[in-house]
Scaffold this active site. Structure first.
Site, mmCIF file in Angstrom:
data_model
loop_
_atom_site.group_PDB
_atom_site.id
_atom_site.type_symbol
_atom_site.label_atom_id
_atom_site.label_comp_id
_atom_site.label_asym_id
_atom_site.label_seq_id
_atom_site.Cartn_x
_atom_site.Cartn_y
_atom_site.Cartn_z
ATOM 1 N N LYS A 75 -35.143 -34.949 70.649
ATOM 2 C CA LYS A 75 -34.609 -33.607 70.394
ATOM 3 C C LYS A 75 -33.196 -33.520 70.976
ATOM 4 C CE LYS A 75 -35.957 -28.743 71.090
ATOM 5 N NZ LYS A 75 -36.979 -27.847 71.680
ATOM 6 N N SER A 150 -39.142 -24.594 68.449
ATOM 7 C CA SER A 150 -37.806 -25.031 68.175
ATOM 8 C C SER A 150 -37.651 -26.534 67.928
ATOM 9 C CB SER A 150 -36.906 -24.637 69.360
ATOM 10 O OG SER A 150 -37.301 -25.319 70.529
ATOM 11 N N SER A 174 -42.608 -24.486 71.664
ATOM 12 C CA SER A 174 -41.726 -25.270 70.788
ATOM 13 C C SER A 174 -42.145 -26.689 70.484
ATOM 14 C CB SER A 174 -40.318 -25.294 71.364
ATOM 15 O OG SER A 174 -39.668 -24.111 71.023
HETATM 16 N N1 GLN Z 1 -40.037 -19.451 70.061
HETATM 17 C C1 GLN Z 1 -39.917 -19.271 71.451
HETATM 18 C C2 GLN Z 1 -38.525 -18.792 71.792
HETATM 19 O O1 GLN Z 1 -37.787 -18.619 70.917
HETATM 20 C C3 GLN Z 1 -40.228 -20.544 72.175
HETATM 21 C C4 GLN Z 1 -39.147 -21.525 72.103
HETATM 22 C C5 GLN Z 1 -39.391 -22.752 72.913
HETATM 23 O O2 GLN Z 1 -40.510 -23.064 73.294
HETATM 24 N N2 GLN Z 1 -38.305 -23.435 73.218
HETATM 25 O O3 GLN Z 1 -38.177 -18.583 72.908
#
Ligand code: GLN
Length: 489
Positions: A75, A150, A174
């Site tokens: 990532k 994400s 995410s």
């Molecule tokens: N969707 C959640 C957010 O936007 C989690 C994102 C994540 O785990 N990085 O914060």
């Protein structure tokens, strides 16, 4: 593409070289990327160099580890020395880290071959990969749909066999959400198990790095390589790391020894009926494998989302203060004094979702509102933790759906942040409590989209999660299905 173990056997038996495996992977990436856009950058040259080094070791008769010569995606929020690390943000567009993150260093030491940096939501803020400043990643099961976020690029790349395994990060879901949407295994370890050194910070008390794989065993092997104490991360846990892949068995016997708790509050309204059916069937399957099933109540589970959306933006607003156009990354040219340089850099360098989070966080931490919002959210966090502690006095592993529904269409939720946030309803409480959680495929909806089952254990029981997940996986064939890579772009 084969599993880690199969590729390892081929390598040590000299049936294939690491360069051949890498080249084949790079060719596949080249043919699929115009459709999928999983990677922000493909590191072909470095990959081939790393593969050559593995081949040289094999030729010299040296022993190689399981991950040596295995193509892996990273990532793009993990710093890679000499390779651009953008966090899918304009503000880090040209940022080339001068140092290596601990996880990538560990992987490279193990001989893993990095094929590219995977797309993500900007600064890991999002649930669909759509806040990336650069590109939209398609879901390999239907490219008109999102891969989840994400870590959507990391999940899509594994599902589409653009790499064998990948690393993602999980602050509120995410890793698990994209694993669920893309039909792969994704695991968020106990907070502190994997070093965050070199991981670009979003919300530091929640962020954790974890593995994606097409099988439970592949994910377990990857976690083993990256887990462990790191003096460079002050929250790193100094604990022995078990061999997660060693004790995987196809059942949960002796019968009744393993107690599984179904989180009552995750069922009912808001849950898609097809997801409910698939998860219910999966629970029956776990029972058939030998588990004793109980219904467990976590009454404060539903307060996870609101408290997360105070805590995470608060930490983000502090973490993102460092992007000011001075030290590194993008600097706006459109300014005639220092103050306007700061504001113009941040106004044009950050995307709308990141700005929204910074504003919410700054507001929640401001003098007059700190107690009402931030402090209250921290108290709720403690209550959620207590719910889990109570639950783990009764059962060993908790189960629930990973997400309320299957992958949605690109653009469907972009104008409605609240409905986007709701996607993480089932994953967020796990981060707030610092627990490990794993998502694995447990079925498909009538459009052929994967459904994810979430398993949650007490801290540092990743071994147990992998065991339960493996027994379930081996008794089903969900993980053997392959995405069509179809759908309208
Ligand atoms: N969707 C959640 C957010 O936007 C989690 C994102 C994540 O785990 N990085 O914060």
């Amino acid at each position: 593409m084969a599993s880690i173990r199969e590729l390892h056997t081929q390598l040590v038996n000299k049936e294939r070289s690491a360069v051949e495996i890498t080249q084949e992977t790079l060719d596949r990436i080249q043919s699929l990327e115009p459709k999928l856009h999983s990677f922000l950058c493909v590191t072909a040259e470095k990959a081939l160099e790393q593969a050559e080094a593995v081949d040289a070791k094999i030729a010299a008769g040296e022993e190689i580890g399981l991950l040596a010569g295995i193509p892996i995606g990273i990532k793009d929020n993990m710093c890679t020395k000499g390779i651009t690390t953008t966090c899918a943000s304009r503000i880090l567009e040209n940022f080339v880290p001068p140092y290596e993150s601990t996880v990538t260093q560990k992987l490279f030491d193990a001989g893993a071959v990095m094929v590219g940096k995977a797309n993500m939501d900007e600064f890991a803020m999002g649930s669909s990969c759509e806040t990336s400043a650069y590109q939209l990643t398609g879901n390999p099961w239907d490219v008109s749909r999102v891969p989840g976020g994400s870590s959507g690029g990391s999940a899509a790349a594994v599902a589409a066999e653009e790499c064998v395994v990948s690393l993602g990060s999980d602050t509120g879901g995410s890793i698990r959400l994209p694993a669920s949407f893309c039909g792969v295994v994704g695991m968020k370890p106990t907070y502190g198990l994997v070093s965050r050194y070199g991981l670009v910070a979003y919300a530091s008390s929640l962020d954790q790095i974890g593995p994606f794989g097409r099988s439970v065993e592949d994910a377990a092997i990857l976690l083993n390589t990256v887990a462990g104490y790191d003096p460079k991360d002050s929250t790193s846990l100094n604990v022995p790391i078990p061999n997660y892949a060693a004790n995987l068995r196809p059942d949960l016997k002796p019968k009744g020894q393993l107690k599984i708790g179904v989180i009552k509050e995750t069922f009912g309204s808001g849950l898609d009926s097809v997801v409910e059916q698939a998860v219910t069937k999966a629970i029956e399957q776990l029972q058939a494998l030998g588990a004793e099933v109980h219904v467990i109540s976590c009454p404060r589970f539903r307060y996870g989302l609101p408290s997360y959306y105070i805590i995470a933006p608060s930490e983000a607003s502090a973490n993102l203060a460092r992007y000011d156009g001075v030290k590194y990354g993008y600097r706006s040219e459109d300014a005639d004094n220092l103050m306007s340089m700061y504001t113009s850099t941040r106004a044009t360098g950050f995307g709308p979702e990141v700005k929204r989070r910074i504003m919410i966080g700054t507001y929640a931490l401001s003098a007059g509102y700190y107690d009402a919002y931030y402090l209250k959210a921290q108290k709720v966090r403690t209550l959620i933790k207590q719910d889990f502690e109570n639950a783990f006095e009764q059962v060993d592993v908790l189960v629930c759906p990973t997400a309320p529904a299957t992958a949605f269409k690109a653009g469907e939720k972009t104008d409605d942040p609240l409905s986007m946030y709701l996607t993480d309803l089932m994953t967020i409480p796990v981060n707030l409590a610092g627990l490990p959680g794993l998502s694995l495929p447990c079925g498909f909806d009538d459009q052929g989209l994967p459904i994810g089952l979430q398993l949650i254990s007490n801290v540092l029981r990743e071994d147990l999660l992998f065991q339960v997940a493996y027994a379930y996986e081996q008794s089903t064939d969900w993980h053997l299905r392959k995405p069509s890579l179809g759908g309208k772009e």
